[in-house]
Design an enzyme around this catalytic site. Structure first.
Site, PDB file in Angstrom:
ATOM      1  N   GLU A 132      78.493  10.884 -23.761  1.00 29.36           N
ATOM      2  CA  GLU A 132      77.878  11.170 -22.460  1.00 29.36           C
ATOM      3  C   GLU A 132      76.504  10.521 -22.388  1.00 29.36           C
ATOM      4  O   GLU A 132      75.628  10.808 -23.190  1.00 29.36           O
ATOM      5  CB  GLU A 132      77.735  12.695 -22.286  1.00 29.36           C
ATOM      6  CG  GLU A 132      76.916  13.085 -21.071  1.00 29.36           C
ATOM      7  CD  GLU A 132      76.708  14.611 -20.975  1.00 29.36           C
ATOM      8  OE1 GLU A 132      77.260  15.350 -21.810  1.00 29.36           O
ATOM      9  OE2 GLU A 132      76.004  15.039 -20.049  1.00 29.36           O
TER      10      GLU A 132
ATOM     11  N   ASP B 126      76.967  16.768 -24.138  1.00 32.64           N
ATOM     12  CA  ASP B 126      75.918  17.749 -24.396  1.00 32.64           C
ATOM     13  C   ASP B 126      76.473  19.164 -24.347  1.00 32.64           C
ATOM     14  O   ASP B 126      77.479  19.433 -23.712  1.00 32.64           O
ATOM     15  CB  ASP B 126      74.804  17.621 -23.346  1.00 32.64           C
ATOM     16  CG  ASP B 126      74.041  16.317 -23.519  1.00 32.64           C
ATOM     17  OD1 ASP B 126      74.081  15.768 -24.634  1.00 32.64           O
ATOM     18  OD2 ASP B 126      73.430  15.856 -22.533  1.00 32.64           O
TER      19      ASP B 126
ATOM     20  N   ASP C 113      75.798  21.665 -22.667  1.00 30.51           N
ATOM     21  CA  ASP C 113      75.366  22.390 -21.463  1.00 30.51           C
ATOM     22  C   ASP C 113      76.475  22.329 -20.411  1.00 30.51           C
ATOM     23  O   ASP C 113      77.560  21.816 -20.674  1.00 30.51           O
ATOM     24  CB  ASP C 113      74.057  21.807 -20.920  1.00 30.51           C
ATOM     25  CG  ASP C 113      74.198  20.325 -20.590  1.00 30.51           C
ATOM     26  OD1 ASP C 113      75.344  19.813 -20.577  1.00 30.51           O
ATOM     27  OD2 ASP C 113      73.174  19.667 -20.356  1.00 30.51           O
TER      28      ASP C 113
END
Ligand code: 1YM
Length: 655
Positions: free
Chosen positions: A438, A511, A513
């Site tokens: 990412e 990530d 998140d």
């Protein structure tokens, strides 16, 4: 009764110690799968009793002490004394490997499970087992324990500590078995509530009219302890359930027939979706990798619908037949086979291998589908299905052209990708790994930190397209996906060819998140929808970057989850520094290598499809276009830090 079973019929082969020596051979593994397999072995016997028409109710209860209790209201295991062994049939069934009616054809219709050695295997791998039989107005009980031999110190498995004895009189009928899995055998002996309840519900769909009740006594709230299912509609109810979050365009098409001792049971329901979902089973066991029954089914569908389309004048003489994929677009089907001596093949034993099943299954499906299609009252549905297939064929043709154009323009070939994909130097696909990373900055670190001999890096810019709402044609127009397809080398959709895969491991690095979870979900949905074999063959992984770095002097510890942090801090002692990583981009190349790329020490989660029907539901609800179910699902389970919410597939963690 002609088929009355007596202890004489039970064949006797081996003792139980063999099972304890090699548990994996008998229940597959000593992990969670194997642990739960213990339950299904006992449930199998109860289901057989129901399938033979003697039981109507089956219960599975997880007890507070860690044991599991299974009951049915059938005839009860026979209690008479075995002429040669001099003990009751109950004891023979539970202490002799391979004992049981399952080896005796006249008493046995379709045996599922692993070789039908179930009960004794469960006994061999338990600390204790109690068997209660309610039969002929009497209550009998026997008890088995794994004990330590005081002379040799060795464990004696499944030893009879209480012969079958009559405890009293009763008007109840049936069998009740309770067992405690042995903690010396299994890595973890805690049963998983969701695993058990999902499977019990699935069994309720597969065994129509039988009431299945699941209770977890470990749950505090009495209202949440018990769930009960009984489906009079069987597979028809099953497909309706599978399509609950989709828009159906037909009622379920259901049929059942037996030919050459193969039982065929099918339910099909079409929705307005673009993909197909076939759930196949053999003797109550899921076969996610398909096999001869599924192949027979698919061939029959293609043939029956093409024949119908010609009879109905939708296909003209000059027209080509439509492809199987066209008729499967939007199809949800449950394909069940009852097979004698099933041979399960493939890496995870998830594919039926019996070659004799294919022609039989095909013939039955073809006949039954033709009857359905010619029935006047089904014409609306029949027309809707064929019209949808005709449209699918047009779209497929357009997609093929798009693919050809893309190829012609060189977009799917490697050359223009230079600069984006950093390939590895090694040419051994078995060893090579592709990291889909990412963001450009993390991609940059990964390129510098990796071992370029076998690790390739493909950075993704921004969020890729959510493929759930898109047709293959549109997916192919998306640059991010085109680079992934090109990098993998396998082609896509009907052209997908696993043997061309250039990387043994495809690792998603995003990530920790919400955005990262979303990107991961989109990528997994893409693989699930368009390259499913990549997942079922075990090539897709999720990289797990650390969440924290705890450092003091030249000592560094990385923590991969919140639970590990306190221990790491304690180990460091006073004067440590704590860094929380918010994203991969915060790590320099060396750190990224140490924590996430280096095969020694990194954490990867392999993505597997453990429960296809659950996956399908998650993908549909979370990535699909019906807003209401998604809102409900998310508000019910909202917790964005929890893996599960956005990952449509589950897997085991292995480091
Ligand atoms: C909770 C688990 O084991 N039920 C059960 C098992 C058997 C029978 C009935 C049974 C089978 C037959 C005749 C037959 C078994 N019997 C044997 C064996 N529930 C559970 N309910 N009478 C009763 O197969 O003909 C093995 S399993 F071998 F003893 F007959």
């Amino acid at each position: 009764m002609a088929n009355e079973y007596t202890a004489r019929d039970i064949q006797v082969l081996e003792g139980l110690d063999a099972v304890r020596m090699r548990p994996g051979m008998y229940i597959g593994s000593t992990g969670l799968r194997g642990l739960h397999h213990m339950i299904w072995e006992i449930v199998d016997n109860a289901i057989d009793e129901a399938a033979n028409g003697y039981a109507t109710e089956i219960t599975v209860t997880l007890k507070k002490d860690g044991s599991c209790e299974v009951t049915d209201n059938g005839r009860g295991i026979p209690v008479d004394i075995h002429p040669k062994l001099g003990v009751s049939a109950v004891e023979v069934v539970y202490t002799q490997l391979h004992a049981g009616g399952k080896f005796n054809d006249k008493n046995y219709a379709y045996s599922g499970g692993l070789h039908g050695v179930g009960a004794s295997v469960v006994n061999a791998l338990s600390e204790w087992v109690t068997v209660d039989v309610y039969k002929d107005y009497s209550h009998y009980q026997a008890r088995f324990e794994s004990i330590t031999d005081p002379k040799t110190g060795k464990i004696i498995s499944g030893h009879t500590v209480q012969h079958l004895q009559k405890l009293g009189s009763t008007r109840k009928r049936g069998t009740q078995v309770c067992f405690l899995p042995d903690r010396r055998v299994f890595e973890d002996v805690r049963f998983n509530r969701d695993t058990v309840s999902r499977r019990v519900q699935e069994l309720a769909y597969l065994n129509k009219g039988v009431r299945f009740t699941f209770t977890d006594e470990r749950v505090r709230d009495p209202e949440e302890r018990t769930q009960s299912w009984c489906y009079e509609g069987g597979l028809a109810d099953f497909v309706r359930f599978l399509n609950a979050d989709k828009t159906a365009i037909t009622e379920p098409i259901v049929f059942e027939a037996t030919k050459d001792s193969t039982l065929v049971r099918v339910a099909i329901q079409y929705t307005d979706a673009y993909t197909d979902n076939i759930y196949s089973y053999v003797n109550n066991v899921p076969t996610p990798e398909g096999g001869t029954h599924e192949i027979g089914f698919k061939t029959a569908v293609t043939k029956a619908f093409n024949d119908y389309a010609r009879r109905a004048g939708i296909l003209k003489e000059k027209d080509n037949n439509l492809a199987g994929d066209d008729f499967r677009e939007g199809m949800t089907a449950v394909v069940y086979a009852g097979v004698k001596n099933p041979q399960f093949e493939g890496q995870t034993k998830g594919r039926l291998g019996n070659t004799e099943v294919r022609p039989v299954y095909e013939a039955v499906c073809l006949e039954q589908l033709s009857i359905y299609l010619d029935d006047l009252k089904n014409q609306d549905f029949a027309q809707a299905i064929v019209q949808k297939a005709v449209k699918a064929a047009k779209v497929r043709e357009a997609a093929r052209k798009a693919r050809d154009n893309a190829r012609m323009a060189g977009q799917l070939e490697a050359a223009p990708l230079v600069g984006k994909l950093s390939s590895c130097t090694g040419r051994n696909a078995e060893q090579n790994e592709l990291f889909i990373v990412e963001g450009d900055s993390a991609g940059g670190s990964a390129k510098q930190g990796r071992d370029r001999r076998f690790q390739a890096i493909l950075p993704l810019r921004g969020k890729p397209l959510n493929v759930e709402k898109k047709k293959l044609e549109q997916v192919l127009q998306n640059e991010e996906f085109r680079s992934i397809i090109t990098a993998l080398g396998t082609g896509i959709g009907e052209e997908f060819n696993l043997s061309k895969l250039k990387y043994n491991k495809v690792i998603i690095l995003s990530d920790a998140d919400q955005d990262g979870a979303h990107i991961r979900a989109i990528l997994l949905t893409f693989f699930y929808r368009h390259m499913r074999e990549l997942i079922t063959d075990g090539h897709v992984y999720i990289g797990m970057p650390p969440l924290y770095k705890v450092a003091k002097g030249d000592k560094t510890l990385y923590c991969y989850d919140d639970n590990a942090l306190p221990a790491a801090i304690k180990q460091m002692g006073k004067g440590y520094t704590l860094q929380r990583y918010k994203g991969l981009g915060e790590m320099n190349p060396e750190q990224l290598w140490d924590t996430t790329l280096n095969p020694d020490g990194r954490k990867l989660m392999r993505v597997g499809i453990e429960d296809l029907m659950d996956v399908e539901r998650k993908v549909t609800v979370l990535m699909g276009d019906k807003v209401e179910p998604r809102r409900e699902y998310i508000s019910k389970y909202a917790n964005f830090n929890k893996e599960d919410n956005f990952v449509p597939v589950t897997g085991e963690v292995n480091s």
